[in-house]
Write an enzyme that holds these catalytic residues in place. Sequence first.
Site, PDB file in Angstrom:
ATOM      1  N   PRO A 272     -62.601-134.868 101.923  1.00 60.46           N
ATOM      2  CA  PRO A 272     -61.844-136.153 102.046  1.00 60.46           C
ATOM      3  C   PRO A 272     -60.520-135.833 101.679  1.00 60.46           C
ATOM      4  O   PRO A 272     -60.070-134.781 101.246  1.00 60.46           O
ATOM      5  CB  PRO A 272     -62.280-136.889 100.731  1.00 60.46           C
ATOM      6  CG  PRO A 272     -63.171-135.720  99.839  1.00 60.46           C
ATOM      7  CD  PRO A 272     -63.753-134.455 100.736  1.00 60.46           C
ATOM      8  N   ASN A 273     -59.667-136.576 102.434  1.00 55.98           N
ATOM      9  CA  ASN A 273     -58.385-136.547 102.548  1.00 55.98           C
ATOM     10  C   ASN A 273     -57.524-135.385 103.575  1.00 55.98           C
ATOM     11  O   ASN A 273     -56.189-135.502 103.667  1.00 55.98           O
ATOM     12  CB  ASN A 273     -57.632-136.457 101.279  1.00 55.98           C
ATOM     13  CG  ASN A 273     -58.072-137.826 100.590  1.00 55.98           C
ATOM     14  OD1 ASN A 273     -57.977-139.114 101.117  1.00 55.98           O
ATOM     15  ND2 ASN A 273     -58.702-137.919  99.207  1.00 55.98           N
TER      16      ASN A 273
ATOM     17  N   ARG B 192     -48.503-135.716 104.013  1.00 59.58           N
ATOM     18  CA  ARG B 192     -48.305-135.865 102.612  1.00 59.58           C
ATOM     19  C   ARG B 192     -48.274-134.640 101.936  1.00 59.58           C
ATOM     20  O   ARG B 192     -48.982-133.803 102.039  1.00 59.58           O
ATOM     21  CB  ARG B 192     -49.268-136.907 102.187  1.00 59.58           C
ATOM     22  CG  ARG B 192     -49.660-138.180 102.694  1.00 59.58           C
ATOM     23  CD  ARG B 192     -48.607-139.143 102.059  1.00 59.58           C
ATOM     24  NE  ARG B 192     -48.654-140.547 102.518  1.00 59.58           N
ATOM     25  CZ  ARG B 192     -48.244-141.027 103.899  1.00 59.58           C
ATOM     26  NH1 ARG B 192     -47.666-140.127 104.403  1.00 59.58           N
ATOM     27  NH2 ARG B 192     -48.646-142.080 104.131  1.00 59.58           N
TER      28      ARG B 192
ATOM     29  N   TYR C 117     -49.651-128.644  99.926  1.00 62.07           N
ATOM     30  CA  TYR C 117     -50.513-128.181 101.188  1.00 62.07           C
ATOM     31  C   TYR C 117     -49.766-127.722 102.057  1.00 62.07           C
ATOM     32  O   TYR C 117     -50.318-127.241 103.245  1.00 62.07           O
ATOM     33  CB  TYR C 117     -51.353-129.282 101.162  1.00 62.07           C
ATOM     34  CG  TYR C 117     -52.065-129.885 100.245  1.00 62.07           C
ATOM     35  CD1 TYR C 117     -53.183-129.150  99.664  1.00 62.07           C
ATOM     36  CD2 TYR C 117     -52.321-131.232  99.539  1.00 62.07           C
ATOM     37  CE1 TYR C 117     -53.772-129.327  98.602  1.00 62.07           C
ATOM     38  CE2 TYR C 117     -53.041-131.390  98.506  1.00 62.07           C
ATOM     39  CZ  TYR C 117     -53.740-130.724  98.085  1.00 62.07           C
ATOM     40  OH  TYR C 117     -54.530-131.146  96.903  1.00 62.07           O
TER      41      TYR C 117
ATOM     42  N   ASN D  11     -64.100-126.190 103.122  1.00 64.47           N
ATOM     43  CA  ASN D  11     -62.887-126.847 102.230  1.00 64.47           C
ATOM     44  C   ASN D  11     -63.648-128.014 101.788  1.00 64.47           C
ATOM     45  O   ASN D  11     -63.180-129.177 102.492  1.00 64.47           O
ATOM     46  CB  ASN D  11     -61.681-126.847 102.713  1.00 64.47           C
ATOM     47  CG  ASN D  11     -60.667-127.209 101.681  1.00 64.47           C
ATOM     48  OD1 ASN D  11     -61.261-127.809 100.509  1.00 64.47           O
ATOM     49  ND2 ASN D  11     -59.345-127.266 101.842  1.00 64.47           N
TER      50      ASN D  11
ATOM     51  N   ALA E  91     -61.998-132.527  97.049  1.00 66.34           N
ATOM     52  CA  ALA E  91     -62.289-133.088  95.975  1.00 66.34           C
ATOM     53  C   ALA E  91     -63.648-133.055  95.547  1.00 66.34           C
ATOM     54  O   ALA E  91     -64.298-133.004  94.516  1.00 66.34           O
ATOM     55  CB  ALA E  91     -61.711-134.525  95.679  1.00 66.34           C
TER      56      ALA E  91
ATOM     57  N   HIS F  48     -65.558-130.443  93.133  1.00 65.30           N
ATOM     58  CA  HIS F  48     -65.419-130.313  91.710  1.00 65.30           C
ATOM     59  C   HIS F  48     -66.420-131.596  91.187  1.00 65.30           C
ATOM     60  O   HIS F  48     -66.770-131.680  89.961  1.00 65.30           O
ATOM     61  CB  HIS F  48     -64.256-130.914  91.173  1.00 65.30           C
ATOM     62  CG  HIS F  48     -62.880-130.126  91.922  1.00 65.30           C
ATOM     63  ND1 HIS F  48     -62.731-128.793  91.821  1.00 65.30           N
ATOM     64  CD2 HIS F  48     -61.938-130.594  92.647  1.00 65.30           C
ATOM     65  CE1 HIS F  48     -61.810-128.292  92.666  1.00 65.30           C
ATOM     66  NE2 HIS F  48     -61.425-129.575  93.185  1.00 65.30           N
TER      67      HIS F  48
ATOM     68  N   ASP G 272     -76.656-128.507  96.722  1.00 62.19           N
ATOM     69  CA  ASP G 272     -77.836-128.393  97.156  1.00 62.19           C
ATOM     70  C   ASP G 272     -78.145-128.412  98.853  1.00 62.19           C
ATOM     71  O   ASP G 272     -78.963-127.547  99.187  1.00 62.19           O
ATOM     72  CB  ASP G 272     -78.703-130.083  96.621  1.00 62.19           C
ATOM     73  CG  ASP G 272     -78.907-129.933  95.093  1.00 62.19           C
ATOM     74  OD1 ASP G 272     -78.791-128.950  94.590  1.00 62.19           O
ATOM     75  OD2 ASP G 272     -79.033-130.985  94.944  1.00 62.19           O
TER      76      ASP G 272
ATOM     77  N   GLU H 236     -66.067-120.374 100.837  1.00 62.96           N
ATOM     78  CA  GLU H 236     -65.299-121.699 100.413  1.00 62.96           C
ATOM     79  C   GLU H 236     -63.723-121.252 100.552  1.00 62.96           C
ATOM     80  O   GLU H 236     -63.407-120.334 100.110  1.00 62.96           O
ATOM     81  CB  GLU H 236     -65.699-121.805  99.131  1.00 62.96           C
ATOM     82  CG  GLU H 236     -65.082-122.952  98.362  1.00 62.96           C
ATOM     83  CD  GLU H 236     -65.517-123.065  96.901  1.00 62.96           C
ATOM     84  OE1 GLU H 236     -66.452-122.456  96.514  1.00 62.96           O
ATOM     85  OE2 GLU H 236     -65.014-123.906  95.911  1.00 62.96           O
TER      86      GLU H 236
ATOM     87  N   HIS I   7     -59.989-122.792  99.695  1.00 63.14           N
ATOM     88  CA  HIS I   7     -58.921-124.058  99.176  1.00 63.14           C
ATOM     89  C   HIS I   7     -57.429-123.599  99.524  1.00 63.14           C
ATOM     90  O   HIS I   7     -57.061-122.556  99.411  1.00 63.14           O
ATOM     91  CB  HIS I   7     -59.112-124.148  97.722  1.00 63.14           C
ATOM     92  CG  HIS I   7     -60.363-124.489  97.242  1.00 63.14           C
ATOM     93  ND1 HIS I   7     -60.910-125.929  97.357  1.00 63.14           N
ATOM     94  CD2 HIS I   7     -61.406-123.819  96.757  1.00 63.14           C
ATOM     95  CE1 HIS I   7     -61.749-125.962  97.042  1.00 63.14           C
ATOM     96  NE2 HIS I   7     -62.501-124.690  96.603  1.00 63.14           N
ATOM     97  N   ILE I   8     -56.680-124.350 100.093  1.00 64.50           N
ATOM     98  CA  ILE I   8     -55.426-124.117 100.373  1.00 64.50           C
ATOM     99  C   ILE I   8     -54.526-123.882  99.250  1.00 64.50           C
ATOM    100  O   ILE I   8     -53.701-123.186  99.295  1.00 64.50           O
ATOM    101  CB  ILE I   8     -54.808-125.584 100.870  1.00 64.50           C
ATOM    102  CG1 ILE I   8     -55.692-125.721 102.417  1.00 64.50           C
ATOM    103  CG2 ILE I   8     -53.586-125.448 101.453  1.00 64.50           C
ATOM    104  CD1 ILE I   8     -55.482-127.167 103.041  1.00 64.50           C
ATOM    105  N   SER I   9     -54.731-124.721  98.182  1.00 69.60           N
ATOM    106  CA  SER I   9     -54.031-124.533  96.863  1.00 69.60           C
ATOM    107  C   SER I   9     -54.668-123.756  96.122  1.00 69.60           C
ATOM    108  O   SER I   9     -56.083-123.382  96.188  1.00 69.60           O
ATOM    109  CB  SER I   9     -53.563-125.844  96.137  1.00 69.60           C
ATOM    110  OG  SER I   9     -54.866-126.419  95.902  1.00 69.60           O
TER     111      SER I   9
ATOM    112  N   ARG J  83     -54.271-125.466  88.704  1.00 74.84           N
ATOM    113  CA  ARG J  83     -53.719-126.624  88.785  1.00 74.84           C
ATOM    114  C   ARG J  83     -54.429-127.432  87.763  1.00 74.84           C
ATOM    115  O   ARG J  83     -54.948-126.650  86.571  1.00 74.84           O
ATOM    116  CB  ARG J  83     -54.077-127.245  90.087  1.00 74.84           C
ATOM    117  CG  ARG J  83     -53.302-126.531  91.327  1.00 74.84           C
ATOM    118  CD  ARG J  83     -53.740-127.266  92.641  1.00 74.84           C
ATOM    119  NE  ARG J  83     -53.384-128.561  92.757  1.00 74.84           N
ATOM    120  CZ  ARG J  83     -53.732-129.383  93.801  1.00 74.84           C
ATOM    121  NH1 ARG J  83     -54.587-129.138  94.772  1.00 74.84           N
ATOM    122  NH2 ARG J  83     -53.427-130.773  93.717  1.00 74.84           N
TER     123      ARG J  83
ATOM    124  N   ARG K  38     -59.790-129.114  88.411  1.00 83.13           N
ATOM    125  CA  ARG K  38     -60.169-128.478  89.625  1.00 83.13           C
ATOM    126  C   ARG K  38     -60.777-127.041  89.357  1.00 83.13           C
ATOM    127  O   ARG K  38     -60.782-126.299  90.253  1.00 83.13           O
ATOM    128  CB  ARG K  38     -58.754-128.481  90.230  1.00 83.13           C
ATOM    129  CG  ARG K  38     -58.133-129.749  90.805  1.00 83.13           C
ATOM    130  CD  ARG K  38     -57.035-129.914  91.677  1.00 83.13           C
ATOM    131  NE  ARG K  38     -56.284-130.845  91.561  1.00 83.13           N
ATOM    132  CZ  ARG K  38     -56.347-132.110  92.377  1.00 83.13           C
ATOM    133  NH1 ARG K  38     -57.536-131.843  93.113  1.00 83.13           N
ATOM    134  NH2 ARG K  38     -55.535-133.032  92.165  1.00 83.13           N
TER     135      ARG K  38
END
Length: 145
Positions: free
Chosen positions: A11-12, A19, A24, A75, A78, A81, A88, A99, A101-103, A108, A112
Amino acid sequence: MSRLVFILNGPNLNLLGKRQPEIYGSDTLADVEAACRRIAEAAELEIRFHQSNREYELIDWIHEARDCAAGIIINPAAFTHTSVALLDALNCFEGPVIEVHISNIHKREAFRHHSYVSLRADGVIAGLGVAGYPLALQHMQRLLE
Ligand code: CA2
């Protein structure tokens, strides 16, 4: 053996480059997909690149990957977490899972720092910006040799 890799985004991430560039970066998700396609072509891999804001859609793609894909790069955003459901689903996939993650999620907020998906992932890349995606794909190529 399949040379197909699913690259899934949660998501996002459709807002990437539009943004919060201080966290990011300024590349869009289309830029990330293009970079992955260049690597995939050189590595003779096929990719399916997807993004969704809906948990069930990500789960459905993981189920689809069970039938046709050799590996998954994800990725989960959210859902990393929060989602036992994604964990599953990934536990029902037999190939390698990376996996991304950009950040750097460990630098953080405390919420997270825990990832359900890491309980299944064979490798985790975090904090390298969007460069983590092509790096994950290059590593996937080695895993699939
Ligand atoms: O660092 C990552 O890649 C994250 O998976 C990104 C998620 C965040 O919830 C994770 O903790 C770490 C957030 C994705 C939101 O993406 C945006 C991108 C640009 C602008 C706004 C949101």
